[in-house]
Design a protein around this motif. Sequence first.
Motif, PDB file in Angstrom:
ATOM      1  N   VAL A 273     -34.980 -18.974  12.535  1.00  0.00           N
ATOM      2  CA  VAL A 273     -35.425 -20.016  11.607  1.00  0.00           C
ATOM      3  C   VAL A 273     -35.856 -19.396  10.279  1.00  0.00           C
ATOM      4  N   ALA A 274     -36.673 -18.354  10.358  1.00  0.00           N
ATOM      5  CA  ALA A 274     -37.178 -17.717   9.138  1.00  0.00           C
ATOM      6  C   ALA A 274     -36.033 -17.140   8.306  1.00  0.00           C
ATOM      7  N   ALA A 275     -35.105 -16.429   8.968  1.00  0.00           N
ATOM      8  CA  ALA A 275     -33.991 -15.822   8.240  1.00  0.00           C
ATOM      9  C   ALA A 275     -33.102 -16.882   7.606  1.00  0.00           C
ATOM     10  N   THR A 276     -32.834 -17.966   8.354  1.00  0.00           N
ATOM     11  CA  THR A 276     -31.986 -19.034   7.818  1.00  0.00           C
ATOM     12  C   THR A 276     -32.621 -19.684   6.599  1.00  0.00           C
ATOM     13  N   LEU A 277     -33.916 -19.957   6.677  1.00  0.00           N
ATOM     14  CA  LEU A 277     -34.607 -20.574   5.552  1.00  0.00           C
ATOM     15  C   LEU A 277     -34.593 -19.670   4.326  1.00  0.00           C
ATOM     16  N   ILE A 278     -34.849 -18.401   4.523  1.00  0.00           N
ATOM     17  CA  ILE A 278     -34.870 -17.461   3.398  1.00  0.00           C
ATOM     18  C   ILE A 278     -33.505 -17.421   2.712  1.00  0.00           C
ATOM     19  N   VAL A 279     -32.440 -17.288   3.507  1.00  0.00           N
ATOM     20  CA  VAL A 279     -31.094 -17.148   2.940  1.00  0.00           C
ATOM     21  C   VAL A 279     -30.648 -18.426   2.239  1.00  0.00           C
ATOM     22  N   PHE A 280     -30.795 -19.571   2.918  1.00  0.00           N
ATOM     23  CA  PHE A 280     -30.279 -20.806   2.339  1.00  0.00           C
ATOM     24  C   PHE A 280     -31.099 -21.256   1.135  1.00  0.00           C
ATOM     25  N   VAL A 281     -32.413 -21.096   1.186  1.00  0.00           N
ATOM     26  CA  VAL A 281     -33.234 -21.462   0.030  1.00  0.00           C
ATOM     27  C   VAL A 281     -32.898 -20.550  -1.150  1.00  0.00           C
ATOM     28  N   ALA A 282     -32.671 -19.274  -0.863  1.00  0.00           N
ATOM     29  CA  ALA A 282     -32.299 -18.338  -1.929  1.00  0.00           C
ATOM     30  C   ALA A 282     -30.962 -18.718  -2.563  1.00  0.00           C
ATOM     31  N   LEU A 283     -29.988 -19.103  -1.729  1.00  0.00           N
ATOM     32  CA  LEU A 283     -28.680 -19.477  -2.256  1.00  0.00           C
ATOM     33  C   LEU A 283     -28.768 -20.720  -3.144  1.00  0.00           C
ATOM     34  N   VAL A 284     -29.558 -21.702  -2.701  1.00  0.00           N
ATOM     35  CA  VAL A 284     -29.721 -22.911  -3.513  1.00  0.00           C
ATOM     36  C   VAL A 284     -30.443 -22.583  -4.816  1.00  0.00           C
ATOM     37  N   ALA A 285     -31.414 -21.672  -4.755  1.00  0.00           N
ATOM     38  CA  ALA A 285     -32.111 -21.262  -5.974  1.00  0.00           C
ATOM     39  C   ALA A 285     -31.135 -20.610  -6.963  1.00  0.00           C
ATOM     40  N   MET A 286     -30.182 -19.835  -6.425  1.00  0.00           N
ATOM     41  CA  MET A 286     -29.167 -19.239  -7.300  1.00  0.00           C
ATOM     42  C   MET A 286     -28.320 -20.316  -7.966  1.00  0.00           C
ATOM     43  N   VAL A 287     -27.896 -21.291  -7.166  1.00  0.00           N
ATOM     44  CA  VAL A 287     -27.083 -22.370  -7.715  1.00  0.00           C
ATOM     45  C   VAL A 287     -27.875 -23.170  -8.740  1.00  0.00           C
ATOM     46  N   ASN A 288     -29.145 -23.424  -8.447  1.00  0.00           N
ATOM     47  CA  ASN A 288     -29.991 -24.148  -9.399  1.00  0.00           C
ATOM     48  C   ASN A 288     -30.143 -23.378 -10.703  1.00  0.00           C
ATOM     49  N   GLY A 289     -30.194 -22.055 -10.597  1.00  0.00           N
ATOM     50  CA  GLY A 289     -30.275 -21.248 -11.804  1.00  0.00           C
ATOM     51  C   GLY A 289     -29.041 -21.400 -12.671  1.00  0.00           C
ATOM     52  N   ILE A 290     -27.878 -21.484 -12.016  1.00  0.00           N
ATOM     53  CA  ILE A 290     -26.630 -21.676 -12.761  1.00  0.00           C
ATOM     54  C   ILE A 290     -26.581 -23.071 -13.374  1.00  0.00           C
ATOM     55  N   LEU A 291     -26.977 -24.084 -12.567  1.00  0.00           N
ATOM     56  CA  LEU A 291     -26.982 -25.451 -13.081  1.00  0.00           C
ATOM     57  C   LEU A 291     -27.982 -25.621 -14.218  1.00  0.00           C
ATOM     58  N   GLY A 292     -29.042 -24.811 -14.195  1.00  0.00           N
ATOM     59  CA  GLY A 292     -30.041 -24.903 -15.248  1.00  0.00           C
ATOM     60  C   GLY A 292     -29.500 -24.543 -16.611  1.00  0.00           C
ATOM     61  N   LEU A 293     -28.387 -23.814 -16.637  1.00  0.00           N
ATOM     62  CA  LEU A 293     -27.767 -23.460 -17.919  1.00  0.00           C
ATOM     63  C   LEU A 293     -27.216 -24.682 -18.639  1.00  0.00           C
ATOM     64  N   LEU A 294     -27.041 -25.784 -17.899  1.00  0.00           N
ATOM     65  CA  LEU A 294     -26.538 -27.010 -18.518  1.00  0.00           C
ATOM     66  C   LEU A 294     -27.587 -27.700 -19.375  1.00  0.00           C
ATOM     67  N   GLY A 295     -28.843 -27.265 -19.218  1.00  0.00           N
ATOM     68  CA  GLY A 295     -29.915 -27.887 -19.983  1.00  0.00           C
ATOM     69  C   GLY A 295     -30.501 -29.083 -19.268  1.00  0.00           C
ATOM     70  N   ASP A 296     -31.503 -29.701 -19.906  1.00  0.00           N
ATOM     71  CA  ASP A 296     -32.174 -30.848 -19.304  1.00  0.00           C
ATOM     72  C   ASP A 296     -31.319 -32.112 -19.427  1.00  0.00           C
ATOM     73  N   VAL A 297     -31.372 -32.918 -18.373  1.00  0.00           N
ATOM     74  CA  VAL A 297     -30.730 -34.227 -18.367  1.00  0.00           C
ATOM     75  C   VAL A 297     -31.777 -35.239 -17.949  1.00  0.00           C
ATOM     76  N   ARG A 298     -32.032 -36.197 -18.807  1.00  0.00           N
ATOM     77  CA  ARG A 298     -33.072 -37.202 -18.563  1.00  0.00           C
ATOM     78  C   ARG A 298     -34.439 -36.562 -18.286  1.00  0.00           C
ATOM     79  N   GLY A 299     -34.744 -35.522 -19.040  1.00  0.00           N
ATOM     80  CA  GLY A 299     -36.079 -34.945 -19.004  1.00  0.00           C
ATOM     81  C   GLY A 299     -36.309 -33.883 -17.969  1.00  0.00           C
ATOM     82  N   ALA A 300     -35.288 -33.454 -17.219  1.00  0.00           N
ATOM     83  CA  ALA A 300     -35.471 -32.418 -16.199  1.00  0.00           C
ATOM     84  C   ALA A 300     -34.165 -31.665 -16.000  1.00  0.00           C
TER      85      ALA A 300
END
Length: 453
Positions: A273-300
């Motif tokens: 459980v711990a390993a799965t959470l660490i890996v998947f949350v990290a991967l989503v954080a990476m994707v969010n970092g890439i999506l963040g390059l698009l800038g804010d949309v509707r204030g976020a």
Amino acid sequence: MFRLENAQSLVGVALAIGICWALSENRRAFPWKLAIGAVLVQAVLVLALFGLPALRAGLHGVGHAVDGLSASTQAGVAFVFGFLAGTPNQPYAVTDPGALFVFAFRVLPVILVVCALAALLWHWRILRWITQGFGIVFEKTMGLRGPPALATAATVFMGQVEGPIFIRSYLPSLSRSELFMLLAVGMACVSGSTMVAYATILKDVLPNAASHVLTASIISAPAGVLLARILVPRLAEAEVTVELRPEEDKVYESSVDALIKGAGDGLSIVLNVAATLIVFVALVAMVNGILGLLGDVRGAPVSVERLLGIVFAPLAWSLGIRWADAPTAGSLLGVKLVLTEFTAFIRMAAIAPGVIDDRTRVIMTYALCGFANIASVGINVAGYSVLAPERRTEIIGMVWKAMMAGFLATCLTASVVGVMPSELFGREPTPRPAPVLAPTLAPNPAPATRATP
């Protein structure tokens, strides 16, 4: 009292069944009797568990037992980790009490203790009798054969891979429909150890959380059986007659041996459980970092969670959730599918009371309570490759469809709960705002006062 919000949940019932029928391998073989019976069984169980005083008192007793178990577990954690366990006596001034809640010290140890207790109850034959009793119920009410019925019942308490262990020698002889059913039911339910963990996460934001989590896992089993039989219909001629002899893989020399081996099994689950959470949350954080390059949309910033909220908002609405909460609820459904139900429960617990409706929180508890996620695909392939290596290729071909069946099964369960009057769960209905035409790309919900991982 039956209201419009309850009728809305009927859309979710029809949608879950309709999607599976549209993707069925044989649409003409739709199991009408099973469909009506499974939904009725779910509704009757919910009405009985929350409506009959004796059973309702029993569910409340389960909640008190979970609280006691959690408190006892914290005593053991505090002995090993000291103030890191979040004890009241901290060596420094505490400015944010919510920060003392650390997932690794407050939730994961509960899994260890529950696994040890489950092994002890199995050694004392208590859990074995309960499992066999549920197996008989599934066999008589849903038309399952002995081995799949026993495995289905064991899955409700033991988990998606541990349950089929009880019929390990029968797995090669099961029909394709029966094997697919075991995969789907495994992803529609959760294990006993994680039930307690989920209740621990939700107890501060959901009254009687343990009762809802326990009920969710039990009544999702009939939903999983139904949707599996719709997607891969039963072929009676493919079922080989066998005499049921429960496996004896779980044998303990003594009570102490059961506790030790149970704790060892729990440790492997905790690490997974711990390993799965660490890996998947990290991967989503990476994707969010890439999506963040698009800038804010509707204030976020644009994020995976916000996009999932848009995609799954209509499905969330069909469960009976008001449209104002649909983007948030849809995001939780997407997080459950992509990041595991643990992450989804943690995020729902982080939503402060009042941000979403109480009815939404109850319905989402049932919708999230299942192992249907991408990580479980790998877990099932690995587990069944050991249990039935000769059917590995067949399992790989069915496991993604089984994940979809398990995901929709929890949605079906949530819809059935949504049909029930709000008074059954001890709350008054909330006035519903006027609906809007489409979900907006709204910012993520405000965080709760309690810190979460």
